[in-house]
Design a protein around this motif. Structure first.
Motif, PDB file in Angstrom:
ATOM      1  N   GLU A 188      35.842 -20.501  22.185  1.00  6.96           N
ATOM      2  CA  GLU A 188      36.873 -19.454  22.175  1.00  6.96           C
ATOM      3  C   GLU A 188      37.105 -19.154  24.225  1.00  6.96           C
ATOM      4  OE1 GLU A 188      37.070 -16.992  18.404  1.00  6.96           O
ATOM      5  OE2 GLU A 188      36.162 -15.895  20.249  1.00  6.96           O
ATOM      6  N   ARG A 189      36.282 -19.002  24.336  1.00  5.96           N
ATOM      7  CA  ARG A 189      36.522 -18.706  25.954  1.00  5.96           C
ATOM      8  C   ARG A 189      36.265 -20.094  26.933  1.00  5.96           C
ATOM      9  NH1 ARG A 189      36.491 -13.720  28.701  1.00  5.96           N
ATOM     10  NH2 ARG A 189      35.648 -14.258  30.668  1.00  5.96           N
ATOM     11  N   TYR A 190      35.372 -20.633  26.589  1.00  4.64           N
ATOM     12  CA  TYR A 190      35.206 -22.089  28.005  1.00  4.64           C
ATOM     13  C   TYR A 190      35.765 -22.954  26.568  1.00  4.64           C
ATOM     14  CZ  TYR A 190      32.376 -18.253  29.897  1.00  4.64           C
ATOM     15  OH  TYR A 190      31.949 -16.867  30.098  1.00  4.64           O
ATOM     16  N   HIS A 197      22.789 -16.162  31.100  1.00  3.07           N
ATOM     17  CA  HIS A 197      23.098 -16.669  32.499  1.00  3.07           C
ATOM     18  C   HIS A 197      22.781 -15.033  32.663  1.00  3.07           C
ATOM     19  CE1 HIS A 197      26.436 -17.025  29.365  1.00  3.07           C
ATOM     20  NE2 HIS A 197      26.477 -15.743  30.158  1.00  3.07           N
ATOM     21  N   CYS A 198      22.633 -13.979  31.737  1.00  2.00           N
ATOM     22  CA  CYS A 198      22.798 -12.803  32.239  1.00  2.00           C
ATOM     23  C   CYS A 198      22.286 -11.569  32.759  1.00  2.00           C
ATOM     24  CB  CYS A 198      22.832 -12.006  30.494  1.00  2.00           C
ATOM     25  SG  CYS A 198      24.066 -12.604  29.865  1.00  2.00           S
ATOM     26  N   GLN A 203      25.614 -11.121  18.568  1.00  2.34           N
ATOM     27  CA  GLN A 203      25.732 -11.384  19.973  1.00  2.34           C
ATOM     28  C   GLN A 203      25.266 -12.856  19.899  1.00  2.34           C
ATOM     29  OE1 GLN A 203      27.777 -10.694  22.271  1.00  2.34           O
ATOM     30  NE2 GLN A 203      27.218 -11.384  23.300  1.00  2.34           N
ATOM     31  N   VAL A 210      36.221 -16.864  36.358  1.00  6.79           N
ATOM     32  CA  VAL A 210      36.924 -16.335  37.189  1.00  6.79           C
ATOM     33  C   VAL A 210      36.536 -15.813  38.168  1.00  6.79           C
ATOM     34  CG1 VAL A 210      37.601 -13.179  36.542  1.00  6.79           C
ATOM     35  CG2 VAL A 210      36.084 -14.470  34.952  1.00  6.79           C
ATOM     36  N   GLU A 211      37.634 -15.369  39.289  1.00  8.79           N
ATOM     37  CA  GLU A 211      37.685 -15.681  40.727  1.00  8.79           C
ATOM     38  C   GLU A 211      36.933 -14.511  40.840  1.00  8.79           C
ATOM     39  OE1 GLU A 211      38.110 -16.894  43.520  1.00  8.79           O
ATOM     40  OE2 GLU A 211      38.122 -19.167  42.381  1.00  8.79           O
ATOM     41  N   PRO A 212      35.942 -13.787  41.968  1.00  7.29           N
ATOM     42  CA  PRO A 212      35.488 -14.773  42.710  1.00  7.29           C
ATOM     43  C   PRO A 212      34.264 -15.714  41.900  1.00  7.29           C
ATOM     44  CG  PRO A 212      34.606 -12.774  42.936  1.00  7.29           C
ATOM     45  CD  PRO A 212      35.585 -12.072  41.795  1.00  7.29           C
ATOM     46  N   ARG A 213      34.237 -16.712  42.494  1.00 13.97           N
ATOM     47  CA  ARG A 213      33.198 -17.188  41.641  1.00 13.97           C
ATOM     48  C   ARG A 213      31.122 -16.381  42.153  1.00 13.97           C
ATOM     49  NH1 ARG A 213      32.220 -23.417  43.257  1.00 13.97           N
ATOM     50  NH2 ARG A 213      31.426 -21.999  45.288  1.00 13.97           N
ATOM     51  N   ASP A 214      30.494 -17.141  41.347  1.00 11.24           N
ATOM     52  CA  ASP A 214      28.792 -16.667  41.810  1.00 11.24           C
ATOM     53  C   ASP A 214      28.639 -17.761  43.050  1.00 11.24           C
ATOM     54  OD1 ASP A 214      26.397 -16.281  41.376  1.00 11.24           O
ATOM     55  OD2 ASP A 214      26.860 -14.803  40.189  1.00 11.24           O
ATOM     56  N   HIS A 235      27.726 -15.823  20.667  1.00  8.27           N
ATOM     57  CA  HIS A 235      28.098 -16.113  21.965  1.00  8.27           C
ATOM     58  C   HIS A 235      27.465 -17.228  21.985  1.00  8.27           C
ATOM     59  CE1 HIS A 235      28.206 -15.092  26.325  1.00  8.27           C
ATOM     60  NE2 HIS A 235      28.823 -15.820  26.068  1.00  8.27           N
ATOM     61  N   TYR A 259      31.806 -17.660  20.359  1.00  5.72           N
ATOM     62  CA  TYR A 259      32.526 -17.007  21.261  1.00  5.72           C
ATOM     63  C   TYR A 259      32.556 -18.264  23.190  1.00  5.72           C
ATOM     64  CZ  TYR A 259      31.089 -12.464  20.090  1.00  5.72           C
ATOM     65  OH  TYR A 259      31.040 -11.208  18.327  1.00  5.72           O
ATOM     66  N   VAL A 273      30.347 -20.711  33.230  1.00  2.00           N
ATOM     67  CA  VAL A 273      30.979 -19.494  32.916  1.00  2.00           C
ATOM     68  C   VAL A 273      30.496 -18.865  34.652  1.00  2.00           C
ATOM     69  CG1 VAL A 273      29.253 -17.213  33.255  1.00  2.00           C
ATOM     70  CG2 VAL A 273      29.065 -19.639  31.039  1.00  2.00           C
ATOM     71  N   TYR A 274      30.281 -19.194  35.542  1.00  2.00           N
ATOM     72  CA  TYR A 274      30.265 -18.443  36.973  1.00  2.00           C
ATOM     73  C   TYR A 274      31.372 -18.993  37.655  1.00  2.00           C
ATOM     74  CZ  TYR A 274      25.384 -17.225  36.245  1.00  2.00           C
ATOM     75  OH  TYR A 274      24.153 -16.431  35.990  1.00  2.00           O
TER      76      TYR A 274
END
Ligand code: FAD
Ligand code: SF4
Ligand code: SF4
Ligand code: SF4
Ligand code: SF4
Ligand code: SF4
Ligand code: FES
Lengths: 276, 316, 346
Positions: free
Chosen positions: C303-305, C246-247, C292, C111-115, C296, C300, C107-108
């Motif tokens: 699908e996403r990760y 992680h929100c 959600q 997408v750039e930039p990393r956390d 999630h 999701y 998750v972190y």
């Protein structure tokens, strides 16, 4: 330089333009020279602007990288941060995290007739693409702007209307909701003005942004005029915090508006759950 | 007829006569050690209602929302009826919109009582004359009352409720097994410094999940002061000061409303002894205003009325 | 590497020697809650059933200062929070919690930039697992990933086999840890003992599910969500106890001309999470918000990760004040639709 993505760059407000009674456009210049010189962005991207002591809020980059050296954002007064921004004077320091998000696929718009359909503050994200196209005038076909607001006083970017009108092959169609003294342009809602103007969908692209109710009817009418969902683009607004796909609040299904958007084609939107 | 059967019959009557649209009660949980709130809308569904030692939730928390779609019946234990009284007095619900099914039970199970059991093997939990029976593949084990029940139940006298439309269970007055305020007395032995240190330690654990607030029928505000995000009243950070401010303010806001149902403490995932605060506050309310939350329909609500001779001390 | 064993009474000595080189955290009981605390803060408890409090706050603290600012006239100056700079070992981590780190990493970093504040801690942390002898009633890690037999993100893992722990290393870091003097090579009877312990633990857990495929046909309008919405309290217990949630929110703490920006946990279960300025809320009621969380985790995220967002630790189940049970909800969503005759539903 910081590698912490939540730390903004400092920028100084160079110019403030009062657009309407509740909207101001800010021109800001990055303090760090190296950052300023290397900074670039694409039409449709957005930024997080900080007023230290109040917080951060999301605004689209309404300027275009074809006019380098500064960035601009237009702010409608809403809550804490927008109010604090409105209270700033020229010379004040703000923080900026930019550029964020995707952009309009302007490469694929080349050679096409463009229809910009904006309502109220929704003109802000369109202005970036619009000025970008005007700065690369030869790459695009006709440029048509339908811009509406509640009243004449609610129209933003008035100082640029002449420049837009006078650009080659460019038409500016203005409309307001109700009759007003001295108003010589169209009266009526944006979606119905669109039907009156009847754009030819062939080889055309429509880009729209505005209040949700306007977008809803503009999309419907564009479909009716023969625009396919692939020819229609819009930018979405969600509650945002991080702007970089981490804080988890701007998702629509598996997509994050801050990184997979804010620009979506209508075809993409139709594949998303209705939760925006 | 068992209490459970009686409850089902009454619920069926209420629903089939159209007197209420929904009966809020308990249903079977996802495992026998748990029950779960259910919203019964047809007479047929009434057979899903259960009544056993796991029925811990304070269902009155749902009332302000539930009455918006029509008259409601709710299953409430004696301490929870008091919440209804306060909700009515504070104009959050209308008395005529709520049919109170007051249930006097022998007591509700405290989760710690099951520590020695293999929870996957527990088949049933039921009341027995001298406590709670836990049925496993090995047969029944009876946990004696003082180990089985929640603290609030051990000090309950099952006093007559101020309001009730239907009464189920044994309402004979009983001698409490414990003094309700024993832990407050212990606490009062601490010095002011020690008290502050005690709460500082407790609040440092708080993760601001707001389960305490959400589980509390007294916390009915549409927008809690900590949630305001236009004008920020309380910071959302979990630092010592902010947590302290949140809890102290919440305690002030539940003065006169906290009936000691204990749901905040049970809901808290961090094991913070929130009931202690509530009980201390209710003693203060009694001392200063001469009233106890939910005990009578006549007493003015502490928060809802102002008198020029209201006492105004600064408690420790 | 060959497996090792360590006598139970040597654990403390081993951890203490490690603590000379880095911070060592271990499970400690604190007011009925088992939490990971620095060695020496409270008495270590290695016999708990199911998971302890999740590791989330050790990687993204409940409140984390991002930077400080200071105004002088119109000019502002920023001072960044220093990045985490010390090495750390977390001991006694459950298999589910270690696997959760893999998800949060994705998750972190997707997408750039990393956390970076997260990864600064993450990359300096060594994870030593403690496998479960006695899964709790709410555990279902085996159903979402076979973490007990195929551990993720652990440097080394220990299993309680009576008077000693059986230890395996999974990374070079882990091998180095197990080369300490307190460890000896494991014998055949140790391996047999582990096998027995594992089988017993597995007998308490469900088999691997097929959520990866099933999630594709989840019903958006399932009647289960209005039902859950009725009883859900809208608190943050489920999300704040979850190791993969992680929100966060970003907020300001102002004190006159200076102050700080911090982030703090937040959750989709709160109404304000998605509320916008003009009053529009994309998830206006608990129906959308309970959906959600479930979608999630189970849809999701796949699908996403390309991985489940739930590691089956069961915390949200045992901690929910109203017994909302995500395991049961997902089972309901995945129930085969009743066969409808003559209808072609693709
Ligand atoms: C991609 C994107 C581009 C945007 N572009 C512009 C723009 O060019 N010009 C402009 O004026 N506005 C724009 N907005 C909206 C702008 O971000 C919000 O109006 C602003 O964040 C409100 O901040 P505030 O601090 O004044 O409000 P707050 O005091 O934080 O809150 C006031 C109310 O606003 C809500 N709110 C907070 N953040 C947002 C948000 N991000 N979106 C919507 N509501 C929010 C809160 O829920 C609250 O109810 C954009 C939003 C997005 C997501
Ligand atoms: S339930 Fe416990 S942890 Fe959650 S906010 Fe209340 S006191 Fe804090
Ligand atoms: S979910 Fe699995 S690894 Fe986690 S505590 Fe339970 S049994 Fe152990
Ligand atoms: S813990 Fe339970 S009641 Fe609280 S938000 Fe989660 S599901 Fe709802
Ligand atoms: S969703 Fe629940 S069971 Fe799954 S990882 Fe989170 S807390 Fe554990
Ligand atoms: S379930 Fe909710 S709080 Fe948890 S990660 Fe997903 S969106 Fe965030
Ligand atoms: S704004 Fe944080 S994930 Fe999109």
């Amino acid at each position: 330089m910081s590698n912490n993505p939540y730390v903004p760059q400092l920028a100084v407000i160079e110019k403030i333009t009062e657009e309407t009674w509740d909207t101001k456009t800010f021109r800001a210049v990055f303090v760090d020279e190296e950052f300023r010189n290397n900074f670039t962005y694409k039409p449709g991207q957005f930024q997080e602007v900080s007023v230290f002591g109040t917080g951060e809020a999301t605004f689209c980059l309404t300027s275009t990288a074809t006019r380098p050296g500064y960035i601009e954002f237009s702010v409608k007064r809403f809550g804490c941060v927008t109010k604090a921004l409105h209270g700033l004077s020229e010379g004040a320091t703000v923080g900026v995290r930019a550029p964020l998000g995707n952009c309009f696929p302007y490469e694929s718009f080349k050679g096409k007739d463009l229809w910009f359909i904006g309502g109220g503050i929704g003109m802000a994200p369109l202005r970036s693409l619009l000025n970008f196209c005007l700065d690369n005038r030869d790459d695009y076909g006709t440029v048509n702007i339908i811009y509406g607001a509640r009243s004449a006083g609610d129209l933003c970017f008035k100082s640029e209307f002449d420049e837009w009108k006078n650009s080659p092959n460019t038409n500016l169609y203005l409309t307001i909701d109700r009759e007003e003294e001295g108003w010589t342009e169209n009266v009526g809602f944006v979606p119905s003005y669109l039907m009156d103007l009847k754009p030819n969908p062939e080889g055309a692209i429509a880009i729209t942004c505005g209040p949700p109710i306007m977008i809803k009817f503009v999309l419907k009418n564009l479909n009716e005029l023969g625009f396919t969902d692939e020819q229609i683009y819009t930018t979405l607004e969600m509650r945002m915090k991080c702007g970089i796909g981490k804080c988890g609040r701007c998702n629509i299904g598996q997509y994050y508006v801050c990184t997979d958007g804010p620009v979506f084609s209508n075809a993409q939107l139709k594949g998303l759950p209705l939760e925006y | 007829m068992s209490m459970e059967q009686e409850l089902r019959e009454k619920a069926k009557e209420l629903l089939s006569s159209g007197k209420v649209k929904v009966v809020i009660g308990y249903g079977e949980g996802s495992i026998p050690i748990k029950s779960t709130p259910i919203f019964v809308k047809t007479p047929e569904q009434a057979d899903c209602l259960v009544l056993n030692p796991t029925c811990t939730n304070n269902l009155t928390v749902y009332l302000p929302q539930a009455v918006k779609s029509g008259p409601v019946a709710v299953v409430a234990k004696p301490c929870e009826v008091k919440n209804i009284v306060e909700l009515v007095k504070e104009n959050q619900i209308k008395r005529e919109d709520v049919t109170v099914i007051a249930v006097s039970t022998p007591g509700i199970l405290n989760d710690a009582a099951l520590a020695e059991f293999d929870l996957l093997d527990v088949k049933k939990i039921s009341w027995k004359a001298d406590g709670v029976a836990v049925t496993t593949s090995q047969g029944d084990t009876v946990i004696p009352r003082d180990a089985a029940f929640q603290k609030k139940c051990l000090s309950c006298t099952a006093a007559q409720p101020a309001i009730a439309d239907i009464k189920i269970g044994d309402w004979a007055e009983r001698a409490p097994l414990q003094d309700k305020f024993a832990d407050v007395e212990e606490y009062e032995k601490l010095s002011a410094e020690e008290k502050r240190a005690f709460w500082a330690g407790q609040f440092s654990k708080c993760i601001r999940c707001y389960a305490c607030r959400q589980a509390c029928p007294g916390c009915y505000c549409n927008e809690c002061f900590v949630d305001k995000n236009g004008q920020i009243w309380a910071s959302k950070d979990t630092g010592a000061e902010s947590n302290w401010f949140f809890h102290m303010t919440r305690m002030m806001h539940t003065a006169g409303r906290c009936t000691g149902c204990g749901e905040c403490e049970r809901a808290c995932p961090m094991g913070i002894p929130l009931s202690l605060m509530g009980k201390k506050m209710s003693l203060l309310v009694k001392e200063l205003f001469g009233t106890q939350p939910g005990e009578s329909m006549e007493d003015a609500p502490v928060f809802g009325c102002y008198q020029t001779n209201d006492p105004d001390p600064c408690p420790e | 590497m060959e497996a090792k064993v360590i006598a139970k009474q040597d654990i403390s000595a081993w951890l203490s020697s490690l603590a000379e080189k880095m911070e060592v955290l271990a499970p400690v009981e604190d007011g009925g809650v088992i939490r990971y605390r620095p060695l020496g803060e409270g008495e270590m408890n290695l016999n708990f059933s199911g998971p302890a409090k999740s590791l989330r706050d050790h990687f993204t603290p409940e409140t984390e200062t991002l930077f400080r600012y200071k105004y002088e006239g119109l000019k502002a100056e920023l001072e960044e929070s220093p990045a985490e700079e010390h090495d750390r070992l977390i001991f006694g981590v459950r298999a589910c919690d270690a696997a959760a780190l893999k998800y949060v990493d994705a998750v972190y970093s997707m997408v750039e930039p990393r956390d970076e504040p997260y990864f600064a801690r993450r990359e300096r942390t060594t994870i030593v697992g403690l496998f479960c002898n006695n899964p709790a009633w709410s555990c279902f890690c085996t159903e979402v990933g076979n973490f007990l037999t195929n551990p993720q993100e652990m440097d080394a893992g220990l299993t309680d086999i009576g008077d000693k722990y059986y230890a395996e290393a999974y990374t070079a870091k882990g091998e180095e840890l197990l080369s300490a003097a307190q460890f000896e090579p494991a014998g055949a009877e140790d391996a047999a003992a582990v096998e027995k312990v594992k089988q017993k633990a597995l007998s308490r857990l469900p088999a691997k599910g097929a959520h990866e495929e099933a999630c594709l046909s989840y019903n958006w309008d399932s009647p289960i969500f209005p039902e859950l919405a009725e009883k859900c309290l809208g608190c943050g217990v489920c999300a704040y106890s979850c190791p993969t949630c992680h929100c966060f929110d970003i907020q300001e703490c102002a004190q006159g001309k200076k102050g700080s920006r911090f982030r703090c946990w937040d959750t989709c279960q709160f109404e304000k999470f998605t509320l916008m300025g003009h009053g529009h809320n994309p998830r206006p009621s608990k129906k959308e918000r309970t959906r959600q969380r479930v979608f999630h985790k189970f849809k999701y995220s796949i699908e996403r990760y390309k991985m489940l967002g739930c590691v089956g630790c069961g915390r949200c189940i045992s901690a929910c004040p109203v017994n909302i049970d995500i395991h049961a909800v997902v089972a309901e969503l995945e129930k085969p639709a009743p066969a409808s005759e003559g209808v072609n539903n693709e």
